[in-house]
Design a protein around this motif. Structure first.
Motif, PDB file in Angstrom:
ATOM      1  N   LEU A  29      50.672  97.830  29.717  1.00 27.93           N
ATOM      2  CA  LEU A  29      51.241  96.898  28.739  1.00 27.93           C
ATOM      3  C   LEU A  29      50.148  96.370  27.811  1.00 27.93           C
ATOM      4  N   SER A  30      48.977  96.006  28.414  1.00 27.56           N
ATOM      5  CA  SER A  30      47.873  95.509  27.575  1.00 27.56           C
ATOM      6  C   SER A  30      47.476  96.552  26.547  1.00 27.56           C
ATOM      7  N   ILE A  31      47.394  97.805  27.013  1.00 25.48           N
ATOM      8  CA  ILE A  31      46.924  98.855  26.105  1.00 25.48           C
ATOM      9  C   ILE A  31      47.943  99.087  24.985  1.00 25.48           C
ATOM     10  N   VAL A  33      50.038  96.883  23.852  1.00 32.70           N
ATOM     11  CA  VAL A  33      49.973  95.713  22.976  1.00 32.70           C
ATOM     12  C   VAL A  33      48.781  95.831  22.027  1.00 32.70           C
ATOM     13  N   MET A  34      47.624  96.260  22.574  1.00 34.13           N
ATOM     14  CA  MET A  34      46.433  96.395  21.737  1.00 34.13           C
ATOM     15  C   MET A  34      46.661  97.413  20.636  1.00 34.13           C
ATOM     16  N   TRP A  35      47.280  98.532  21.014  1.00 28.68           N
ATOM     17  CA  TRP A  35      47.503  99.605  20.060  1.00 28.68           C
ATOM     18  C   TRP A  35      48.437  99.135  18.951  1.00 28.68           C
TER      19      TRP A  35
ATOM     20  N   TRP B  60      47.427  88.282  33.592  1.00 27.97           N
ATOM     21  CA  TRP B  60      47.783  88.902  32.314  1.00 27.97           C
ATOM     22  C   TRP B  60      48.118  87.840  31.279  1.00 27.97           C
ATOM     23  N   LEU B  74      45.175  91.526  20.204  1.00 26.67           N
ATOM     24  CA  LEU B  74      45.997  91.066  21.324  1.00 26.67           C
ATOM     25  C   LEU B  74      45.951  92.083  22.452  1.00 26.67           C
ATOM     26  N   TRP B 124      36.291  99.775  20.350  1.00 26.63           N
ATOM     27  CA  TRP B 124      37.451 100.547  19.901  1.00 26.63           C
ATOM     28  C   TRP B 124      38.111  99.890  18.705  1.00 26.63           C
TER      29      TRP B 124
END
Lengths: 300, 159
Positions: A29-31, A33-35, B60, B74, B124
């Protein structure tokens, strides 16, 4: 202990209550969201929600400092107030003197601009914002300002103080917004030497008292003490506001480019109140200061 | 009987809030560089001492809030928090058995992992902070761990 309650057919050395699925889900989920946040603009609503939630915490942190300032103002000694009054009065005399000529000059300037059909922006409206006493990140020169979209703040809006350019708004929340200072290592501002109109770009160094001018040739006509003002190119900053003064010039014979250091005009480390500038048309799309133009894109 | 079965939620959120506030209080620049990641320490404590399934979500959400504050992409702190919470939950029985300075060593490793994740995402997303001073909070975090752990123990066992 949770481990002792596990059924007999589980291994004795339990791995504890970590579920691999849960971890993969959260990390995934974090990844995602980051993307989404990096590549697209879908998460503006989430950010707005976070900024409202965060505003409460920021106010909590900010309040004791405000209270302290209020208290120290309340108990200010007579002597200090008198001294401050004197200073302010003499300052006002100077400013009044300058202002006497200003009206005439402005009229003349407008006439001349009309003659030249110039469309350069002139800043007209200001909004006073206060820098909140919160530390965001020690390695980035970002500050939080207590005005947000509620007050009409827009992304890319320039910020000034009494002495010069401070920075620009990078993210707008509802009640507060984040600004990047001109000395942030990721910030660049188009400037021009006031003496001769030489144009270049002033880049932040990550040091609050230094700007770098890395794109001028060794034989460029620039001297120590030259005033740098905004050139108005790029459409973010209005033209003609002081950015800094040239402090040191290193002209190495073997180098094509001179290495030039300037001192920012604004009191970046001492400001409490700043001016948010509204230019007549904000139609020009602001260039995000953090645009990874210089940074290599990762291969995806 | 596990304490966690009737574990009051409010110490969790109160300590999380305190961790957030401690991370935002303005400090002089040199002290700001030494500032430990209090919120990460709080997340680690609860992951070690009350390692239920919900801790990953707590980590989280704490990380996402921090993302909002720091103005980074985020999910960056959310990912880092998830990673260290998962490691701490996985090893919680062993970590609890260690003496406090040994625990501090493990906390250092976890914080190092935390900053490594942040560093990778920084690169990144195109905002690299390459100064080696950015690793200092991992050390100071491990040094203050005994105190943070002691205070949270009080909070945890009283309620």
């Amino acid at each position: 202990m949770a481990a002792f309650q596990t059924p007999i057919n589980r291994p004795i050395l339990s791995r504890g209550p970590l579920s691999l699925g849960g971890f993969l889900f959260c990390a995934g989920l974090s990844i995602v969201v980051m993307w989404l946040d990096q590549r697209y603009d879908y998460l503006a609503g989430v950010r707005r929600g976070l900024s409202i939630a965060g505003y409460g915490v920021e106010v909590t942190v900010n309040t004791p400092f405000l209270a302290w300032r209020g208290l120290s103002d309340y108990f200010a000694t007579r002597g200090r107030l008198l001294k401050e009054n004197d200073e302010l009065r003499s300052h006002q005399r100077e400013t009044d003197l300058k202002l006497q000529r200003f009206d005439a000059l402005e009229q003349e300037n407008l006439r001349l601009r009309g003659l030249r059909m110039s469309t350069e922006q002139i800043a007209q409206k200001f909004l006073v914002g206060e820098i909140m006493q919160v530390d965001l990140d020690p390695y980035r020169h970002r500050v939080r300002i207590n005005k947000g979209s509620h007050d009409g703040v827009q992304q890319g809006q320039p910020i000034l103080d009494a002495a010069g350019v401070v920075g620009q708004i990078t993210r707008v929340g509802v009640f507060s917004s984040e600004a990047i200072l001109i000395t942030d290592a990721e910030h660049a501002i188009p400037v021009q030497v006031n003496r001769n109109g030489l144009r270049t770009i002033a880049v932040g160094t990550g040091n609050l008292s230094q700007l770098a001018l890395p794109y001028l040739a060794s034989n460029a006509d620039i001297r120590e003490g030259d005033l740098l003002v905004t050139s108005g190119l790029g459409g973010v900053f209005p033209a003609g506001y002081p950015v800094g003064t040239v402090k040191k010039i290193d002209r190495e014979v073997v180098q094509t480019l001179a290495s030039i250091i300037a001192t920012p005009a604004a009191a970046l480390d001492r400001d409490r109140e700043v001016l948010l500038v509204f230019t007549p048309e904000q139609a020009v799309e602001p260039v995000p200061p953090a645009a990874p133009a210089a940074a290599p894109k990762p291969k995806s | 009987m596990s304490r966690g079965d009737h574990f009051a939620r409010w110490p969790l959120f109160a300590s999380g809030f305190a961790g957030l506030v401690l991370g935002l209080i303005p400090l002089p620049a040199w002290l700001d560089m030494l500032r430990p990641d209090f919120l990460a320490l709080v997340v680690l404590y609860w992951a070690i001492h009350v390692p239920q399934a919900g801790r990953l979500w707590f980590a989280w959400c704490a990380g996402l809030l921090l993302d909002g504050f720091r103005g980074v992409v985020l999910g960056q702190f959310a990912l880092a928090m998830t990673v260290i919470a998962a490691v701490a939950i996985y090893l919680h029985l062993r970590i609890r058995a260690y003496p406090i300075w040994h625990q501090a060593g493990v906390v250092f490793a976890a914080l190092f992992l935390y900053h490594l994740t942040l560093w990778i995402v920084d690169g990144w997303s195109g905002h690299p902070v390459t100064t080696s001073a950015r690793w200092i909070p991992a050390v100071t975090g491990a040094l203050v761990w005994p105190f943070v752990s002691g205070i949270l123990d009080k909070l945890h066992h009283r309620f």
